[in-house]
Design a protein around this motif. Structure first.
Motif, PDB file in Angstrom:
ATOM      1  N   VAL A  76       0.970  -1.139   0.017  1.00  0.00           N
ATOM      2  CA  VAL A  76      -0.051   0.046  -0.186  1.00  0.00           C
ATOM      3  C   VAL A  76       0.828   1.253  -0.094  1.00  0.00           C
ATOM      4  O   VAL A  76       0.378   2.441  -0.014  1.00  0.00           O
ATOM      5  CB  VAL A  76      -0.827   0.032   0.999  1.00  0.00           C
ATOM      6  CG1 VAL A  76      -2.006  -0.902   1.099  1.00  0.00           C
ATOM      7  CG2 VAL A  76      -0.081  -0.117   2.617  1.00  0.00           C
ATOM      8  N   ASP A  77       2.196   1.158  -0.153  1.00  0.00           N
ATOM      9  CA  ASP A  77       2.832   2.183  -0.376  1.00  0.00           C
ATOM     10  C   ASP A  77       3.272   2.172  -1.874  1.00  0.00           C
ATOM     11  O   ASP A  77       2.845   1.211  -2.567  1.00  0.00           O
ATOM     12  CB  ASP A  77       4.366   2.133   0.524  1.00  0.00           C
ATOM     13  CG  ASP A  77       5.282   1.088  -0.004  1.00  0.00           C
ATOM     14  OD1 ASP A  77       4.759  -0.038  -0.417  1.00  0.00           O
ATOM     15  OD2 ASP A  77       6.394   1.216   0.125  1.00  0.00           O
ATOM     16  N   THR A  78       3.860   3.133  -2.375  1.00  0.00           N
ATOM     17  CA  THR A  78       3.845   3.337  -3.658  1.00  0.00           C
ATOM     18  C   THR A  78       5.049   4.069  -4.184  1.00  0.00           C
ATOM     19  O   THR A  78       6.070   4.594  -3.377  1.00  0.00           O
ATOM     20  CB  THR A  78       2.785   4.358  -4.320  1.00  0.00           C
ATOM     21  OG1 THR A  78       3.164   5.843  -4.013  1.00  0.00           O
ATOM     22  CG2 THR A  78       1.522   3.951  -3.898  1.00  0.00           C
ATOM     23  N   ALA A  79       5.580   4.115  -5.471  1.00  0.00           N
ATOM     24  CA  ALA A  79       6.790   4.677  -5.993  1.00  0.00           C
ATOM     25  C   ALA A  79       6.330   6.163  -6.089  1.00  0.00           C
ATOM     26  O   ALA A  79       5.282   6.612  -5.777  1.00  0.00           O
ATOM     27  CB  ALA A  79       6.838   4.263  -7.467  1.00  0.00           C
ATOM     28  N   PRO A  80       7.424   7.274  -6.310  1.00  0.00           N
ATOM     29  CA  PRO A  80       7.052   8.528  -6.090  1.00  0.00           C
ATOM     30  C   PRO A  80       6.405   8.852  -7.495  1.00  0.00           C
ATOM     31  O   PRO A  80       6.393   8.086  -8.365  1.00  0.00           O
ATOM     32  CB  PRO A  80       8.695   9.026  -6.030  1.00  0.00           C
ATOM     33  CG  PRO A  80       9.274   8.158  -6.545  1.00  0.00           C
ATOM     34  CD  PRO A  80       8.946   6.815  -6.227  1.00  0.00           C
ATOM     35  N   TYR A  81       5.861  10.096  -7.435  1.00  0.00           N
ATOM     36  CA  TYR A  81       5.181  10.508  -8.757  1.00  0.00           C
ATOM     37  C   TYR A  81       6.165  10.978 -10.002  1.00  0.00           C
ATOM     38  O   TYR A  81       5.515  10.785 -10.946  1.00  0.00           O
ATOM     39  CB  TYR A  81       4.407  11.846  -8.313  1.00  0.00           C
ATOM     40  CG  TYR A  81       3.631  11.793  -7.134  1.00  0.00           C
ATOM     41  CD1 TYR A  81       2.594  10.348  -6.993  1.00  0.00           C
ATOM     42  CD2 TYR A  81       3.006  12.798  -6.500  1.00  0.00           C
ATOM     43  CE1 TYR A  81       1.744  10.377  -6.149  1.00  0.00           C
ATOM     44  CE2 TYR A  81       1.886  12.723  -5.455  1.00  0.00           C
ATOM     45  CZ  TYR A  81       1.297  11.483  -5.384  1.00  0.00           C
ATOM     46  OH  TYR A  81       0.456  11.457  -4.223  1.00  0.00           O
TER      47      TYR A  81
END
Length: 386
Positions: A76-81
């Motif tokens: 539920v964490d992600t890569a940066p934009y």
């Protein structure tokens, strides 16, 4: 049973709560999940790392009969934009347009996290019919490469160790049943310092490091062999040394990433790099020998098609009318970490996607009913129910 609309709604709320690895606080996105789970009376708890930071959420549904436990996992964490100006929509928008769920994390892997929460909610309502139990791990420290949620889960004395894990990375045509391992190291290349204009100046550390890069990249690696379909791969990933123009640098550090296979494991990778470093020190001597500091190592792995949980997922996909094939991935994944713990894992089957880790990330919602049905069928089979 949780409806597709409920799954999509939860996924939208997760996307609208930024959780970029190393940038955003994970508390809010975990709070969204906790509110949803509390509303459905599901048992859950936060997982913490050695510093006490929240790194994940664990849902546990105990069956009414004895048997092994199995786990579903999604991050539920992600890569940066990245460059937000390059996006055609805001990265945390969570909108549905033309059947695609938009936003960072839609594909990797907030839609899968929402879907797994839905499966847990259904099974919680029929737990007495299940053998063993189901854990759902929602890792909030995956994109850092630390896999803090998974590590905390495995280290948790209260958690039942799973017999296998199904990881919800996206991709409709393949079930990932293996991956190359990795061996990573930092190499310190030394030299005598001096003035760059001196007539006596010897080769500096950067020059020596460049020579070492050539030796590494020219080293012979074996090809694919046996049942493992991929060959090892060596990449020099970083080079740092020197300052300004007037000083011959006395230190240059290289980063080396080697993707390993059963026929070329971490020990073989270390020997190859050590041999190249020794050759450098003979050809281009320096006051200090080249030093190697290993920083990470995971084993390669591959499940046979008839080993669980791969067999359950492949059979469920075929039963639902999907043509999928088993795949061994080139990059490593969380399945490698689990393999090192002796836990078999699949590491990819989900909806079609675009823009993963890139611009305009989105997930195809047309695929959601079939993917949900496959995971539901596979889990019920593993838990001795139908």
């Amino acid at each position: 049973m949780t409806t597709p609309a409920e799954v999509i709604d939860l996924a939208q709320r997760l996307i609208r709560c930024p959780s970029r690895a190393g940038i955003d606080d994970y508390g809010p996105v975990l709070g969204v999940l906790e509110d949803w789970l509390t509303g459905r009376a599901l048992p859950f708890r936060r997982l913490h790392d050695g510093r006490g930071d929240a790194v994940g959420l664990l849902i546990e549904v105990a069956g009414g009969r004895p048997g092994p436990w199995w786990a579903l996992n999604a991050c539920v964490d992600t890569a940066p934009y990245g460059d937000e100006a390059a996006w055609s929509f805001p990265p945390p928008c969570g909108e549905v347009v033309d059947g695609w769920l938009r936003g960072r994390g839609a594909a990797d892997s907030k839609l899968a996290a929402a879907m797994f929460c839905g499966i847990a909610a259904e099974l919680h309502g029929r737990a007495d019919d299940l053998s063993g139990g189901l854990a759902v791990l929602l890792d909030a420290d995956e994109h850092t490469g630390v896999f803090g949620g998974a590590r905390a889960y495995l280290a948790d004395a209260e958690a039942v160790r799973p017999a296998g894990v199904l990881i919800g990375y996206p991709g409709l045509d393949e079930v990932v049943v293996g991956g190359r391992g990795l061996w990573r190291a930092t190499i310190a290349v030394h030299a005598a310092s001096g003035h760059s204009g001196s007539r006596r100046a010897a080769a500096g550390a950067v020059s020596r490091a460049a020579h070492l890069v050539r030796l590494l990249e020219e080293a012979e690696l074996p090809g694919a062999e046996g049942e493992f379909p991929l060959a090892p791969k060596l990449t020099v990933t970083s080079c740092h040394g020197g300052q300004g123009f007037s000083v011959v640098p006395d230190l240059c550090e290289l980063g080396v990433d080697i993707r390993t296979t059963p026929g070329f494991d971490a020990r073989a990778a270390g020997r190859l790099v050590r041999a190249a470093a020794d050759e450098l020190d003979v050809r281009v001597p320096a006051p200090r020998p080249t030093t190697i500091r290993p920083v990470a190592s995971w084993p390669p792995y591959r499940l046979s098609d008839d080993r669980q949980p791969a067999a359950a997922l492949l059979e469920a996909a075929a039963t639902e009318g999907l043509a999928v094939r088993p795949k061994t991935a080139g990059p490593s994944n969380i399945g490698n970490l689990l393999a090192g713990e002796g836990i078999p894992a699949t590491a990819g089957f989900g909806v079609r996607y675009a823009g993963l880790h890139g611009v305009d990330e989105r997930a195809c919602l047309e695929d959601l009913p079939a993917v949900h049905a496959v995971y539901r069928r596979a889990v019920l089979g593993l838990l001795g129910s139908s």
